[in-house]
Write an enzyme that holds these catalytic residues in place. Sequence first.
Site, mmCIF file in Angstrom:
data_model
loop_
_atom_site.group_PDB
_atom_site.id
_atom_site.type_symbol
_atom_site.label_atom_id
_atom_site.label_comp_id
_atom_site.label_asym_id
_atom_site.label_seq_id
_atom_site.Cartn_x
_atom_site.Cartn_y
_atom_site.Cartn_z
ATOM 1 N N CYS A 83 0.759 -83.969 53.229
ATOM 2 C CA CYS A 83 1.249 -85.866 53.095
ATOM 3 C C CYS A 83 2.566 -86.417 53.152
ATOM 4 O O CYS A 83 2.889 -85.656 53.369
ATOM 5 C CB CYS A 83 0.662 -85.977 51.436
ATOM 6 S SG CYS A 83 0.766 -87.625 51.306
ATOM 7 N N CYS A 92 1.352 -85.810 43.602
ATOM 8 C CA CYS A 92 0.591 -84.799 43.829
ATOM 9 C C CYS A 92 1.464 -83.829 44.271
ATOM 10 O O CYS A 92 2.371 -83.650 44.635
ATOM 11 C CB CYS A 92 -0.443 -84.701 44.838
ATOM 12 S SG CYS A 92 -1.572 -86.007 44.403
ATOM 13 N N PHE A 306 -16.518 -88.330 21.066
ATOM 14 C CA PHE A 306 -15.423 -88.991 21.664
ATOM 15 C C PHE A 306 -16.671 -89.668 23.355
ATOM 16 O O PHE A 306 -15.954 -88.756 24.321
ATOM 17 C CB PHE A 306 -14.195 -88.441 22.367
ATOM 18 C CG PHE A 306 -12.902 -87.520 21.172
ATOM 19 C CD1 PHE A 306 -12.263 -88.119 21.225
ATOM 20 C CD2 PHE A 306 -13.444 -86.270 20.652
ATOM 21 C CE1 PHE A 306 -11.425 -88.067 20.056
ATOM 22 C CE2 PHE A 306 -12.870 -85.968 19.383
ATOM 23 C CZ PHE A 306 -11.935 -86.699 19.228
ATOM 24 N N GLU A 327 -17.810 -92.673 19.544
ATOM 25 C CA GLU A 327 -16.613 -93.541 20.020
ATOM 26 C C GLU A 327 -15.243 -94.381 19.669
ATOM 27 O O GLU A 327 -15.719 -95.201 18.674
ATOM 28 C CB GLU A 327 -16.700 -93.993 21.571
ATOM 29 C CG GLU A 327 -15.738 -94.809 22.376
ATOM 30 C CD GLU A 327 -14.570 -94.293 22.857
ATOM 31 O OE1 GLU A 327 -13.351 -94.674 23.255
ATOM 32 O OE2 GLU A 327 -15.262 -93.101 23.416
ATOM 33 N N ASP A 374 -15.349 -84.020 23.345
ATOM 34 C CA ASP A 374 -14.444 -84.608 24.613
ATOM 35 C C ASP A 374 -13.119 -85.724 25.306
ATOM 36 O O ASP A 374 -13.468 -86.882 25.048
ATOM 37 C CB ASP A 374 -14.917 -85.310 26.182
ATOM 38 C CG ASP A 374 -14.652 -85.185 27.786
ATOM 39 O OD1 ASP A 374 -13.304 -84.844 27.562
ATOM 40 O OD2 ASP A 374 -15.754 -86.159 28.363
ATOM 41 N N CYS A 400 -8.495 -81.938 28.644
ATOM 42 C CA CYS A 400 -8.134 -82.765 29.249
ATOM 43 C C CYS A 400 -6.577 -82.537 29.123
ATOM 44 O O CYS A 400 -5.662 -82.286 30.232
ATOM 45 C CB CYS A 400 -8.393 -84.096 30.012
ATOM 46 S SG CYS A 400 -7.440 -84.777 28.174
#
Length: 444
Positions: A83, A92, A306, A327, A374, A400
């Site tokens: 890149c 990144c 979630f 949610e 999640d 995450c």
Amino acid sequence: MAQFFKAKPNKSKQTFAKQQFEIDHLDHLGAGVANHQGKVVFVAGALPGELVSAQIVEQKKRHAKAKLLKVLQPSEHRITSSCQYYGKCGGCDLQHLTIDKQREYKQASLVTLVEKMGKTQARQIVPALAGEPWQYRRRARLATNYDRDTKQISLGFRALASANVVNIAQCPVLEAELSALIAPLNQCLNQLAGKRTLGHVELIRVESGIFVVVRITQTLSATDIERLTVFETEYQVSLQLLGDHGQMTGLTQQELQPCYTLDDGSQLSFSAGNFIQVNGVMNRKMINQAIEWLDVKAGDRVLDLFCGVGNFTIPIAKTGAEVVGVEGVVEMVEQAKLNARQSGVADTPFYHADLSADISEQPWLGHIDKLLLDPARAGAFESLQWLKKMKPKSVVYISCNPVTLARDCEPLIKQGYQLSKLGLIDMFPQTHHIEAMALFELAK
């Protein structure tokens, strides 16, 4: 004699001469870690086994951060990034490491965090879920920056640890059709009279088409709208304007809503403000693995916390299980209900609730067979305080943020669960970001 105040030098902000460091391993944020004179030193961009020249830029009592100046003895796993913006763009940060080693490092970091912070060990470390290392992002948000001197805007991503925008013409981690839009879109936006009032730009490519969302802070002129309409027609995209209060306005009367397709044929609609996984291929793999790990069977009572727009809820409902989705964002709850109707599982209930608050009186809280979580980066610690009321036999936790996953192991372990499976989900190749899936089962 009068005495005058003289501030002591701030050691944390002092600069130091360049030094050599031997890198031992990577931390969970992708920085090289060295042990130097009894202190841990973090060197971003360095790899295990390397001898590097670096300069301390931040000094703390027990650790320091250093800026990489030169790799003196490179690792055999170091590669040259393909890149052209690597090192400038802050997106990144692991392109200097081979993809196999990226995944090996992430898996090891995940396991280490869970063992040290979560004080538990998984009975089984499963192989990482992985996909293509490039051209995998179906969604991205680009920043804009107006230069008063040149009267031009830059369109791209933020520089590392900076508010500056790196102007880009393409991006190799975006799906090819999105990457190809960046340069002509930049040119189009710079032709607008109201370009200085533009905010971010979002690019989305899903099965229903390509969508370009432009954030505006002031109403654009008719001439500017015409220019954007020409771009929309020429590049066959749906271009929408996002106003101050979240209102979305299409340029044409035939406004389309984005939707993506799952392996079971379900089509899930969403708006630009809704969260969806940016890696479509990995999202489908993740759903399939979650259902397999939960061992969902017809008649099971499943709670999906979630739940978003129904990403897991609807595929679980299609197995014949009795599933409830919860949610915290009202708009996403309504969208999930619509998606359930369109997917043939209209009787699937969805509820709105603040899952960081007291949920003890919620009508959906009660005994269930299986639980799926999640959460966002903040984790699910508050929700897990009510496990005794749910009493699920198994819990699949999609994370995450490995730090909050490790933290959230504590309430699960305390209430009799054991960590049966743990594995990496490589949702973001070329970056240090770690997503994971964990299976907790009630000890017999």
